[in-house]
Scaffold this motif. Structure first.
Motif, PDB file in Angstrom:
ATOM      1  N   GLN A  27       0.804  -1.213   0.000  1.00  0.00           N
ATOM      2  CA  GLN A  27       0.000   0.000   0.000  1.00  0.00           C
ATOM      3  C   GLN A  27       0.843   1.272   0.000  1.00  0.00           C
ATOM      4  O   GLN A  27       0.297   2.369  -0.107  1.00  0.00           O
ATOM      5  CB  GLN A  27      -0.922   0.018   1.226  1.00  0.00           C
ATOM      6  N   LEU A  28       2.152   1.164   0.113  1.00  0.00           N
ATOM      7  CA  LEU A  28       3.031   2.328   0.168  1.00  0.00           C
ATOM      8  C   LEU A  28       3.127   2.989  -1.194  1.00  0.00           C
ATOM      9  O   LEU A  28       3.253   2.317  -2.216  1.00  0.00           O
ATOM     10  CB  LEU A  28       4.418   1.926   0.661  1.00  0.00           C
ATOM     11  N   LYS A  29       3.084   4.316  -1.196  1.00  0.00           N
ATOM     12  CA  LYS A  29       3.170   5.112  -2.428  1.00  0.00           C
ATOM     13  C   LYS A  29       4.245   6.182  -2.264  1.00  0.00           C
ATOM     14  O   LYS A  29       4.540   6.607  -1.145  1.00  0.00           O
ATOM     15  CB  LYS A  29       1.829   5.796  -2.717  1.00  0.00           C
ATOM     16  N   PRO A  30       4.825   6.663  -3.371  1.00  0.00           N
ATOM     17  CA  PRO A  30       5.872   7.695  -3.286  1.00  0.00           C
ATOM     18  C   PRO A  30       5.363   8.975  -2.626  1.00  0.00           C
ATOM     19  O   PRO A  30       4.226   9.387  -2.825  1.00  0.00           O
ATOM     20  CB  PRO A  30       6.232   7.962  -4.747  1.00  0.00           C
ATOM     21  N   GLY A  31       6.219   9.578  -1.793  1.00  0.00           N
ATOM     22  CA  GLY A  31       5.925  10.865  -1.191  1.00  0.00           C
ATOM     23  C   GLY A  31       4.950  10.833  -0.030  1.00  0.00           C
ATOM     24  O   GLY A  31       4.488  11.880   0.406  1.00  0.00           O
ATOM     25  N   ARG A 116       6.953   3.014  13.280  1.00  0.00           N
ATOM     26  CA  ARG A 116       5.887   4.001  13.518  1.00  0.00           C
ATOM     27  C   ARG A 116       6.292   5.337  12.916  1.00  0.00           C
ATOM     28  O   ARG A 116       7.431   5.769  13.034  1.00  0.00           O
ATOM     29  CB  ARG A 116       5.621   4.162  15.004  1.00  0.00           C
ATOM     30  N   ASN A 117       5.325   5.989  12.287  1.00  0.00           N
ATOM     31  CA  ASN A 117       5.522   7.306  11.671  1.00  0.00           C
ATOM     32  C   ASN A 117       6.664   7.278  10.661  1.00  0.00           C
ATOM     33  O   ASN A 117       7.519   8.153  10.639  1.00  0.00           O
ATOM     34  CB  ASN A 117       5.759   8.373  12.738  1.00  0.00           C
ATOM     35  N   SER A 118       6.675   6.266   9.816  1.00  0.00           N
ATOM     36  CA  SER A 118       7.721   6.159   8.788  1.00  0.00           C
ATOM     37  C   SER A 118       7.278   6.913   7.537  1.00  0.00           C
ATOM     38  O   SER A 118       6.112   7.274   7.379  1.00  0.00           O
ATOM     39  CB  SER A 118       8.010   4.695   8.468  1.00  0.00           C
ATOM     40  N   ARG A 119       8.215   7.152   6.658  1.00  0.00           N
ATOM     41  CA  ARG A 119       7.932   7.922   5.447  1.00  0.00           C
ATOM     42  C   ARG A 119       8.626   7.278   4.254  1.00  0.00           C
ATOM     43  O   ARG A 119       9.588   6.527   4.416  1.00  0.00           O
ATOM     44  CB  ARG A 119       8.409   9.355   5.608  1.00  0.00           C
ATOM     45  N   ILE A 120       8.142   7.610   3.076  1.00  0.00           N
ATOM     46  CA  ILE A 120       8.753   7.135   1.840  1.00  0.00           C
ATOM     47  C   ILE A 120       9.660   8.234   1.298  1.00  0.00           C
ATOM     48  O   ILE A 120       9.228   9.361   1.075  1.00  0.00           O
ATOM     49  CB  ILE A 120       7.685   6.779   0.780  1.00  0.00           C
ATOM     50  N   ASP A 121      10.932   7.914   1.141  1.00  0.00           N
ATOM     51  CA  ASP A 121      11.898   8.810   0.513  1.00  0.00           C
ATOM     52  C   ASP A 121      12.173   8.290  -0.894  1.00  0.00           C
ATOM     53  O   ASP A 121      12.160   7.083  -1.125  1.00  0.00           O
ATOM     54  CB  ASP A 121      13.220   8.829   1.292  1.00  0.00           C
ATOM     55  N   MET A 122      12.419   9.199  -1.809  1.00  0.00           N
ATOM     56  CA  MET A 122      12.783   8.808  -3.160  1.00  0.00           C
ATOM     57  C   MET A 122      14.297   8.949  -3.309  1.00  0.00           C
ATOM     58  O   MET A 122      14.879   9.968  -2.951  1.00  0.00           O
ATOM     59  CB  MET A 122      12.070   9.681  -4.191  1.00  0.00           C
ATOM     60  N   TYR A 123      14.936   7.888  -3.782  1.00  0.00           N
ATOM     61  CA  TYR A 123      16.374   7.888  -3.987  1.00  0.00           C
ATOM     62  C   TYR A 123      16.640   7.339  -5.382  1.00  0.00           C
ATOM     63  O   TYR A 123      16.351   6.173  -5.666  1.00  0.00           O
ATOM     64  CB  TYR A 123      17.067   7.028  -2.924  1.00  0.00           C
ATOM     65  N   LYS A 124      17.153   8.191  -6.260  1.00  0.00           N
ATOM     66  CA  LYS A 124      17.432   7.828  -7.650  1.00  0.00           C
ATOM     67  C   LYS A 124      16.209   7.213  -8.320  1.00  0.00           C
ATOM     68  O   LYS A 124      16.302   6.218  -9.036  1.00  0.00           O
ATOM     69  CB  LYS A 124      18.627   6.879  -7.738  1.00  0.00           C
ATOM     70  N   GLY A 125      15.041   7.787  -8.039  1.00  0.00           N
ATOM     71  CA  GLY A 125      13.810   7.346  -8.702  1.00  0.00           C
ATOM     72  C   GLY A 125      13.153   6.125  -8.094  1.00  0.00           C
ATOM     73  O   GLY A 125      12.161   5.637  -8.624  1.00  0.00           O
ATOM     74  N   THR A 126      13.692   5.603  -6.998  1.00  0.00           N
ATOM     75  CA  THR A 126      13.096   4.425  -6.365  1.00  0.00           C
ATOM     76  C   THR A 126      12.673   4.760  -4.936  1.00  0.00           C
ATOM     77  O   THR A 126      13.186   5.699  -4.329  1.00  0.00           O
ATOM     78  CB  THR A 126      14.076   3.239  -6.333  1.00  0.00           C
ATOM     79  N   MET A 127      11.734   3.980  -4.410  1.00  0.00           N
ATOM     80  CA  MET A 127      11.219   4.225  -3.069  1.00  0.00           C
ATOM     81  C   MET A 127      12.104   3.574  -2.017  1.00  0.00           C
ATOM     82  O   MET A 127      12.567   2.449  -2.190  1.00  0.00           O
ATOM     83  CB  MET A 127       9.800   3.674  -2.923  1.00  0.00           C
ATOM     84  N   ARG A 128      12.314   4.303  -0.928  1.00  0.00           N
ATOM     85  CA  ARG A 128      12.998   3.792   0.252  1.00  0.00           C
ATOM     86  C   ARG A 128      12.162   4.185   1.456  1.00  0.00           C
ATOM     87  O   ARG A 128      11.641   5.297   1.520  1.00  0.00           O
ATOM     88  CB  ARG A 128      14.394   4.403   0.425  1.00  0.00           C
ATOM     89  N   LEU A 129      12.049   3.305   2.408  1.00  0.00           N
ATOM     90  CA  LEU A 129      11.331   3.603   3.634  1.00  0.00           C
ATOM     91  C   LEU A 129      12.326   4.121   4.663  1.00  0.00           C
ATOM     92  O   LEU A 129      13.455   3.634   4.730  1.00  0.00           O
ATOM     93  CB  LEU A 129      10.641   2.332   4.143  1.00  0.00           C
ATOM     94  N   ASN A 152       9.153  -6.575  -4.763  1.00  0.00           N
ATOM     95  CA  ASN A 152      10.052  -5.590  -4.165  1.00  0.00           C
ATOM     96  C   ASN A 152       9.715  -4.209  -4.716  1.00  0.00           C
ATOM     97  O   ASN A 152       9.987  -3.908  -5.881  1.00  0.00           O
ATOM     98  CB  ASN A 152      11.503  -5.946  -4.448  1.00  0.00           C
ATOM     99  N   LEU A 153       9.121  -3.350  -3.872  1.00  0.00           N
ATOM    100  CA  LEU A 153       8.722  -2.017  -4.322  1.00  0.00           C
ATOM    101  C   LEU A 153       9.912  -1.111  -4.607  1.00  0.00           C
ATOM    102  O   LEU A 153       9.770  -0.114  -5.298  1.00  0.00           O
ATOM    103  CB  LEU A 153       7.816  -1.368  -3.272  1.00  0.00           C
ATOM    104  N   SER A 154      11.085  -1.436  -4.095  1.00  0.00           N
ATOM    105  CA  SER A 154      12.265  -0.616  -4.342  1.00  0.00           C
ATOM    106  C   SER A 154      12.863  -0.848  -5.725  1.00  0.00           C
ATOM    107  O   SER A 154      13.752  -0.113  -6.140  1.00  0.00           O
ATOM    108  CB  SER A 154      13.331  -0.888  -3.278  1.00  0.00           C
ATOM    109  N   LEU A 155      12.397  -1.854  -6.430  1.00  0.00           N
ATOM    110  CA  LEU A 155      12.887  -2.103  -7.786  1.00  0.00           C
ATOM    111  C   LEU A 155      12.076  -1.351  -8.842  1.00  0.00           C
ATOM    112  O   LEU A 155      12.478  -1.301  -9.999  1.00  0.00           O
ATOM    113  CB  LEU A 155      12.863  -3.604  -8.088  1.00  0.00           C
ATOM    114  N   VAL A 156      10.964  -0.762  -8.439  1.00  0.00           N
ATOM    115  CA  VAL A 156      10.129   0.000  -9.371  1.00  0.00           C
ATOM    116  C   VAL A 156      10.683   1.409  -9.475  1.00  0.00           C
ATOM    117  O   VAL A 156      10.865   2.087  -8.467  1.00  0.00           O
ATOM    118  CB  VAL A 156       8.663   0.050  -8.875  1.00  0.00           C
TER     119      VAL A 156
END
Length: 166
Positions: A27-31, A116-129, A152-156
C-alpha cells in the motif's frame, strides 16, 4: 491521557491519542508519510560511512562521530522494500522502556519490528522507507508471516513528469 499544550492543561481538557492504522507494504506510495507497519528484516547491509570535513567555525570541543547507515530489506506477506536505518534514535524494546540503541544494530535478519511514523523517501527514482526523529522503531515478538520477496517495491523506478496546462 495526553494534554495538548499549556492552554489545554489550564482548562483541564485532554485529547485522546488516536489508534495507529497499520498498513501493508504493497500500500506504500511515493511521497507519503505517517505509515505504521509490522515487518520482518530479510537482509541488512551496512553502508560505508562517509566522513565529513569539519566546518569552519564549528565547535572544536565535541568531535563529530561518523554516521552509521544500513540498507535493510524489510517486508511482510504482501511485499518488501528497502529501509534505511540511520544512527541513534529512540528505540522501544520488548520491555517498552526507551533506550537509545542504534537502529543499525536493531535491524538484524529474522527480527520483527514495528515502524511508527515512517515515510517514503525517493532515492534515484526508487522508493525507500525511512524513519526520522519523529518516528520510532519497536522490537516486537516474531511474526508468523513469510516475506513476499518477489514484490520488491524498491525495484520499481518512478519518474517525475511536469504537466503543463495549456
Amino acid at each position: 491521557m495526553a494534554t495538548t499544550g499549556s492552554a489545554s492543561a489550564a482548562t483541564g481538557t485532554t485529547t485522546a491519542k488516536r489508534k495507529p492504522v497499520f498498513v501493508k507494504v504493497e500500500q506504500l506510495k511515493p511521497g507519503t508519510t505517517g505509515h505504521t507497519l509490522t515487518v520482518k528484516v530479510v537482509d541488512a547491509n551496512p553502508v560505508v560511512p562517509v566522513t565529513r570535513k569539519a566546518r569552519p567555525g564549528a565547535s572544536m570541543g565535541r568531535p563529530s562521530q561518523p554516521s552509521r547507515i544500513a540498507e535493510c530489506l524489510i517486508g511482510d506477506e504482501t511485499g518488501c522494500i528497502l529501509f534505511t536505518a540511520r544512527n541513534d534514535q529512540g528505540v522501544y524494546l520488548l520491555t517498552h522502556s526507551l533506550c537509545f540503541a542504534r537502529n543499525v544494530d536493531l535491524m538484524k535478519p529474522g527480527e520483527t519490528v514495528i515502524l511508527r511514523n515512517s515515510r517514503i523517501d525517493m532515492y534515484k527514482g526508487t522508493m525507500r522507507l525511512g524513519v526520522d526523529k519523529w518516528g520510532r522503531i519497536e522490537a516486537t515478538e516474531p511474526a508468523s508471516f513469510t516475506v513476499k520477496e518477489d514484490n520488491n517495491l524498491s525495484l520499481v523506478e518512478y519518474e517525475l513528469i511536469n504537466v503543463n496546462d495549456q
